[in-house]
Design an enzyme around this catalytic site. Structure first.
Site, PDB file in Angstrom:
ATOM      1  N   LYS A   6     -10.545  -6.357  -8.457  1.00 24.47           N
ATOM      2  CA  LYS A   6      -9.317  -6.768  -7.758  1.00 24.47           C
ATOM      3  C   LYS A   6      -9.176  -8.285  -7.816  1.00 24.47           C
ATOM      4  CE  LYS A   6      -6.769  -6.273  -3.428  1.00 24.47           C
ATOM      5  NZ  LYS A   6      -5.512  -6.005  -4.124  1.00 24.47           N
ATOM      6  N   ASN A  17       0.843  -1.196   0.000  1.00 22.57           N
ATOM      7  CA  ASN A  17       0.000   0.000   0.000  1.00 22.57           C
ATOM      8  C   ASN A  17       0.879   1.248   0.000  1.00 22.57           C
ATOM      9  OD1 ASN A  17      -2.059   1.926   0.402  1.00 22.57           O
ATOM     10  ND2 ASN A  17      -3.326   0.300   1.281  1.00 22.57           N
ATOM     11  N   GLY A  57      -3.226  -7.351  -0.117  1.00 22.08           N
ATOM     12  CA  GLY A  57      -1.875  -7.377   0.444  1.00 22.08           C
ATOM     13  C   GLY A  57      -1.793  -6.556   1.718  1.00 22.08           C
ATOM     14  N   HIS A  94     -12.676  -3.555  -1.547  1.00 22.68           N
ATOM     15  CA  HIS A  94     -12.035  -3.108  -2.789  1.00 22.68           C
ATOM     16  C   HIS A  94     -13.013  -3.200  -3.956  1.00 22.68           C
ATOM     17  CE1 HIS A  94      -8.291  -3.553  -0.518  1.00 22.68           C
ATOM     18  NE2 HIS A  94      -7.728  -2.809  -1.443  1.00 22.68           N
TER      19      HIS A  94
HETATM   20  P1  NAP Z   1      -5.236  -3.253 -13.955  1.00 25.27           P
HETATM   21  O1  NAP Z   1      -6.045  -2.033 -14.248  1.00 25.27           O
HETATM   22  O2  NAP Z   1      -5.783  -4.588 -14.360  1.00 25.27           O
HETATM   23  O3  NAP Z   1      -3.805  -3.022 -14.643  1.00 25.27           O
HETATM   24  C1  NAP Z   1      -2.831  -4.006 -14.797  1.00 25.27           C
HETATM   25  C2  NAP Z   1      -2.228  -3.806 -16.171  1.00 25.27           C
HETATM   26  O4  NAP Z   1      -1.086  -4.654 -16.287  1.00 25.27           O
HETATM   27  C3  NAP Z   1      -3.199  -4.208 -17.291  1.00 25.27           C
HETATM   28  O5  NAP Z   1      -3.149  -3.266 -18.330  1.00 25.27           O
HETATM   29  C4  NAP Z   1      -2.669  -5.551 -17.689  1.00 25.27           C
HETATM   30  O6  NAP Z   1      -2.981  -5.924 -19.010  1.00 25.27           O
HETATM   31  C5  NAP Z   1      -1.179  -5.348 -17.517  1.00 25.27           C
HETATM   32  N1  NAP Z   1      -0.454  -6.613 -17.445  1.00 25.27           N
HETATM   33  C6  NAP Z   1      -0.844  -7.785 -16.885  1.00 25.27           C
HETATM   34  N2  NAP Z   1       0.132  -8.712 -17.015  1.00 25.27           N
HETATM   35  C7  NAP Z   1       1.141  -8.111 -17.685  1.00 25.27           C
HETATM   36  C8  NAP Z   1       2.403  -8.557 -18.134  1.00 25.27           C
HETATM   37  N3  NAP Z   1       2.839  -9.800 -17.913  1.00 25.27           N
HETATM   38  N4  NAP Z   1       3.196  -7.688 -18.800  1.00 25.27           N
HETATM   39  C9  NAP Z   1       2.779  -6.425 -19.019  1.00 25.27           C
HETATM   40  N5  NAP Z   1       1.572  -5.951 -18.627  1.00 25.27           N
HETATM   41  C10 NAP Z   1       0.775  -6.781 -17.966  1.00 25.27           C
HETATM   42  O7  NAP Z   1      -4.894  -3.358 -12.398  1.00 25.27           O
HETATM   43  P2  NAP Z   1      -4.654  -2.165 -11.346  1.00 25.27           P
HETATM   44  O8  NAP Z   1      -5.935  -1.780 -10.715  1.00 25.27           O
HETATM   45  O9  NAP Z   1      -3.800  -1.116 -11.968  1.00 25.27           O
HETATM   46  O10 NAP Z   1      -3.846  -2.950 -10.223  1.00 25.27           O
HETATM   47  C11 NAP Z   1      -2.619  -3.616 -10.517  1.00 25.27           C
HETATM   48  C12 NAP Z   1      -2.039  -4.208  -9.243  1.00 25.27           C
HETATM   49  O11 NAP Z   1      -1.725  -3.154  -8.340  1.00 25.27           O
HETATM   50  C13 NAP Z   1      -3.006  -5.135  -8.473  1.00 25.27           C
HETATM   51  O12 NAP Z   1      -2.261  -6.200  -7.922  1.00 25.27           O
HETATM   52  C14 NAP Z   1      -3.526  -4.253  -7.350  1.00 25.27           C
HETATM   53  O13 NAP Z   1      -3.922  -4.995  -6.214  1.00 25.27           O
HETATM   54  C15 NAP Z   1      -2.278  -3.441  -7.073  1.00 25.27           C
HETATM   55  N6  NAP Z   1      -2.498  -2.176  -6.375  1.00 25.27           N
HETATM   56  C16 NAP Z   1      -1.576  -1.838  -5.449  1.00 25.27           C
HETATM   57  C17 NAP Z   1      -1.651  -0.634  -4.784  1.00 25.27           C
HETATM   58  C18 NAP Z   1      -0.596  -0.278  -3.788  1.00 25.27           C
HETATM   59  O14 NAP Z   1      -0.726   0.777  -3.114  1.00 25.27           O
HETATM   60  N7  NAP Z   1       0.462  -1.068  -3.671  1.00 25.27           N
HETATM   61  C19 NAP Z   1      -2.718   0.239  -5.061  1.00 25.27           C
HETATM   62  C20 NAP Z   1      -3.660  -0.132  -6.009  1.00 25.27           C
HETATM   63  C21 NAP Z   1      -3.520  -1.338  -6.688  1.00 25.27           C
HETATM   64  P3  NAP Z   1      -4.118  -7.087 -19.255  1.00 25.27           P
HETATM   65  O15 NAP Z   1      -5.415  -6.452 -18.919  1.00 25.27           O
HETATM   66  O16 NAP Z   1      -3.916  -7.434 -20.672  1.00 25.27           O
HETATM   67  O17 NAP Z   1      -3.799  -8.228 -18.317  1.00 25.27           O
END
Ligand code: NAP
Length: 268
Positions: free
Chosen positions: A159, A127, A165, A155
């Protein structure tokens, strides 16, 4: 000051797009690489209103880093691919900041070993919201006096991983800070499987997935005659951006594989 060259992996996703806009508006950073499995060959300018470098989105992290050297990458993809991206970066002595949640323990151990082997640091921050990190810190403080706690995390419906996490890490911190065992109520009548949530480190966790939410968590502590509730709400994805920038600026000063932005926020 020289700009930090950053690679954004998952650049076309919800978080990735927000990071692209954030970097384009901060002169300390230069976007050097954008990778995603969507929008390959297209310009990142569609996400940044034409601001920042006009980079084409590539499909592969390793090949991308070979052509466009970076100081650090930030990953917001999927739990299964994030570790591979981190490994590609570490092998090239590029420090990864991993925002993707839900990586397996095996993957995390492999990353830690590679960090040791190459002397390259890596940060996994479940986070990036400063308020959420404080909520975890306060949970740790409360657990010393209130061993009985339950976590509700809420969420958006897209998700992939459950529990979040943040909830997993909060449970681990509560468990480590307890000075007394929690009450373990065995049995009882559970009419719907899962009604009492899942348990990690003796902390029940309840995961809610609904449209309308971004990222929210409540940690409820109970003791005879009183309860204490800690609550954090990320209303939109801008809440994560100050943390992302801080981690990108600091990751190369860390040693080994580090879990949690608290290690940067609260370091003395
Ligand atoms: P999202 O909108 O689905 O974005 C993920 C992107 O990555 C999509 O465009 C996806 O494409 C692409 N992708 C998937 N596999 C890939 C690969 N092997 N190579 C290159 N690109 C790839 O998801 P999001 O909402 O941004 O969240 C992403 C992650 O961040 C999740 O695990 C979420 O829990 C986490 N998150 C963390 C925080 C934090 O504070 N740490 C905050 C928010 C979210 P496709 O659709 O083609 O798969």
């Amino acid at each position: 000051m020289e700009k930090l060259r950053i690679g954004v992996i998952g650049a076309a996703g919800r978080m990735g797009q927000e990071v692209l806009r954030t970097l384009a508006n901060d002169s300390r950073f230069e976007l050097a690489l954008a990778v995603d499995s969507h929008h390959v060959g297209e310009s990142v300018h569609q996400f940044t209103n034409g601001q920042g470098p006009n980079i084409e989105i590539g499909a592969k992290t390793g090949a991308g880093l070979d052509n466009a050297p970076c100081d650090a990458i930030v990953d917001f993809t999927t739990p299964t691919s994030a570790a591979q991206h981190a490994i590609s970066a570490i092998k090239r002595k590029v420090a990864p900041v991993i925002g993707t949640t839900g990586m397996s323990d095996v993957d995390q151990r492999e990353i830690a070993a590679l960090c040791r082997e190459t002397g390259t640091p890596a940060l996994y921050a479940p986070n990036f919201a400063v308020g959420a990190v404080l909520m975890m810190k306060f949970s740790q403080m409360a657990a010393k006096y209130f061993p009985d706690a339950e976590i509700i995390e809420l969420h958006h419906e897209k998700k992939e991983d459950s529990p979040s996490g943040t909830a997993m890490l909060t449970a681990e911190l509560i468990s480590a800070a307890r000075t007394k065992d929690p009450i373990r109520r065995r049995g009882g009548i559970v009419k719907v499987e899962g009604a009492r949530g899942g348990t990690h480190k003796d902390v029940p966790i309840h995961s809610i997935r609904l449209p309308g939410f971004v990222a929210h968590q409540r940690v409820i502590f109970g003791s005879p005659g009183e309860t204490l509730t800690l609550q954090h709400d990320s209303m939109d994805r801008t809440s994560f951006m100050e943390g992302v920038k801080l981690c990108l600026l600091e990751v190369r000063t860390l040693t080994g594989f580090v879990i949690g932005m608290d290690k940067i926020l609260f370091r003395t």
